[in-house]
Design a protein around this motif. Structure first.
Motif, short mmCIF file in Angstrom:
data_model
loop_
_atom_site.label_atom_id
_atom_site.label_comp_id
_atom_site.label_asym_id
_atom_site.label_seq_id
_atom_site.Cartn_x
_atom_site.Cartn_y
_atom_site.Cartn_z
N ILE A 54 -2.00 -3.72 7.82
CA ILE A 54 -0.76 -3.18 7.27
C ILE A 54 -0.53 -3.78 5.90
O ILE A 54 -0.53 -5.01 5.74
N ASP A 55 -0.35 -2.93 4.93
CA ASP A 55 -0.10 -3.34 3.55
C ASP A 55 1.40 -3.53 3.36
O ASP A 55 2.16 -2.55 3.37
N THR A 56 1.84 -4.77 3.19
CA THR A 56 3.28 -5.03 3.07
C THR A 56 3.86 -4.55 1.73
O THR A 56 5.07 -4.57 1.57
N SER A 57 3.02 -4.10 0.81
CA SER A 57 3.60 -3.50 -0.40
C SER A 57 4.08 -2.08 -0.09
O SER A 57 4.91 -1.54 -0.81
N ASN A 58 3.61 -1.48 1.01
CA ASN A 58 4.08 -0.17 1.45
C ASN A 58 5.09 -0.25 2.59
O ASN A 58 5.96 0.58 2.71
N VAL A 59 4.90 -1.24 3.45
CA VAL A 59 5.79 -1.43 4.60
C VAL A 59 6.22 -2.89 4.59
O VAL A 59 5.43 -3.77 4.87
N ASP A 60 7.49 -3.13 4.24
CA ASP A 60 7.92 -4.52 4.12
C ASP A 60 9.23 -4.81 4.85
O ASP A 60 9.93 -5.74 4.53
N SER A 61 9.57 -3.99 5.83
CA SER A 61 10.79 -4.28 6.57
C SER A 61 10.50 -4.36 8.06
O SER A 61 9.96 -5.35 8.51
N ILE A 62 10.78 -3.33 8.85
CA ILE A 62 10.59 -3.44 10.31
C ILE A 62 9.34 -2.70 10.76
O ILE A 62 9.12 -1.55 10.39
N ILE A 63 8.55 -3.39 11.59
CA ILE A 63 7.34 -2.82 12.19
C ILE A 63 7.42 -3.11 13.69
O ILE A 63 7.75 -4.22 14.10
N LEU A 64 7.10 -2.10 14.50
CA LEU A 64 7.07 -2.26 15.94
C LEU A 64 5.61 -2.26 16.39
O LEU A 64 4.88 -1.32 16.12
N VAL A 65 5.20 -3.33 17.08
CA VAL A 65 3.86 -3.41 17.64
C VAL A 65 4.01 -3.19 19.14
O VAL A 65 4.74 -3.91 19.82
N ASP A 66 3.31 -2.16 19.63
CA ASP A 66 3.37 -1.80 21.04
C ASP A 66 1.94 -1.73 21.55
O ASP A 66 1.25 -0.73 21.38
N GLY A 67 1.47 -2.82 22.14
CA GLY A 67 0.09 -2.88 22.61
C GLY A 67 -0.88 -2.82 21.44
O GLY A 67 -0.82 -3.63 20.53
N GLU A 68 -1.74 -1.82 21.46
CA GLU A 68 -2.73 -1.66 20.39
C GLU A 68 -2.27 -0.68 19.31
O GLU A 68 -3.06 -0.26 18.48
N ASN A 69 -1.00 -0.29 19.34
CA ASN A 69 -0.45 0.62 18.35
C ASN A 69 0.67 -0.06 17.57
O ASN A 69 1.30 -0.99 18.07
N TYR A 70 0.90 0.43 16.37
CA TYR A 70 2.06 -0.04 15.63
C TYR A 70 2.77 1.15 15.00
O TYR A 70 2.18 2.21 14.79
N TYR A 71 4.05 0.95 14.76
CA TYR A 71 4.89 1.99 14.17
C TYR A 71 5.68 1.33 13.04
O TYR A 71 6.11 0.19 13.17
N ALA A 72 5.85 2.06 11.97
CA ALA A 72 6.55 1.52 10.81
C ALA A 72 7.72 2.42 10.42
O ALA A 72 7.79 3.58 10.84
N LYS A 73 8.58 1.85 9.62
CA LYS A 73 9.70 2.58 9.01
C LYS A 73 10.54 3.29 10.07
O LYS A 73 10.89 2.70 11.09
N SER A 74 10.86 4.57 9.85
CA SER A 74 11.76 5.29 10.75
C SER A 74 11.16 5.44 12.15
O SER A 74 11.89 5.42 13.14
N SER A 75 9.84 5.57 12.25
CA SER A 75 9.21 5.70 13.57
C SER A 75 9.44 4.43 14.40
O SER A 75 9.71 4.50 15.60
N ALA A 76 9.35 3.27 13.76
CA ALA A 76 9.63 2.00 14.45
C ALA A 76 11.09 1.94 14.87
O ALA A 76 11.39 1.62 16.04
N ALA A 77 12.00 2.24 13.96
CA ALA A 77 13.43 2.15 14.26
C ALA A 77 13.82 3.07 15.42
O ALA A 77 14.56 2.68 16.33
N LEU A 78 13.30 4.30 15.41
CA LEU A 78 13.65 5.25 16.47
C LEU A 78 13.03 4.87 17.80
O LEU A 78 13.65 5.02 18.86
N ARG A 79 11.81 4.35 17.79
CA ARG A 79 11.18 3.91 19.03
C ARG A 79 11.89 2.68 19.59
O ARG A 79 11.98 2.51 20.81
N ILE A 80 12.40 1.82 18.73
CA ILE A 80 13.20 0.68 19.18
C ILE A 80 14.49 1.18 19.83
O ILE A 80 14.88 0.73 20.91
#
Length: 135
Positions: free
Chosen positions: A54-80
């Motif tokens: 994950i490049d933190t210059s593109n994603v630098d706020s909330i990331i959700l790690v779920d097993g072997e998958n990760y979700y960033a930005k709005s996808s992370a927030a909504l899955r949370i």
């Protein structure tokens, strides 16, 4: 990594006041104890960023790690939101919107988060009661 397989991990910007507020909110609404937390700037945060490339210059706020998958930005927030108590799982329905629209709103807020909500000099230090939720 500390028996974290049974939990979803939320990586967050540890010096961002908005992010810290969001984490405190999730902790209160996480009645099923689903989430563990780690600042992006922590050793575990850096390990997971590296693992998922994950490049933190593109994603630098909330990331959700779920097993072997990760979700960033709005996808992370909504899955949370889907896992929280109260009416918040209803927000998960916004996943039907195209990601570029959801992420545009998310990016606008993320870009202005320090200006609007401020920034800390160092990462949040959890209270002894909350320490078990942090990696």
């Amino acid at each position: 990594m500390k028996h974290i397989e049974s939990h979803k991990i939320i990586l967050f910007d540890g010096v961002c006041n908005l992010c810290n507020g969001a984490i405190n909110f999730v902790i209160k609404k996480d009645k099923k104890n689903i989430f563990k937390f780690a600042p992006l700037q922590s050793e575990i945060g850096e390990t997971l960023l590296s693992k998922f490339q994950i490049d933190t210059s593109n994603v630098d706020s909330i990331i959700l790690v779920d097993g072997e998958n990760y979700y960033a930005k709005s996808s992370a927030a909504l899955r949370i939101s889907k896992e929280l108590s109260g009416g918040y799982p209803l927000l998960y329905g916004f996943l039907i919107l195209p990601r570029f629209i959801r992420d545009a709103v998310y990016d606008y807020i993320a870009k202005n988060r320090y200006k609007w909500f401020g920034k800390k000099e160092s990462c949040m230090i959890p209270t002894p009661e909350l320490k078990e939720k942090f990696l």
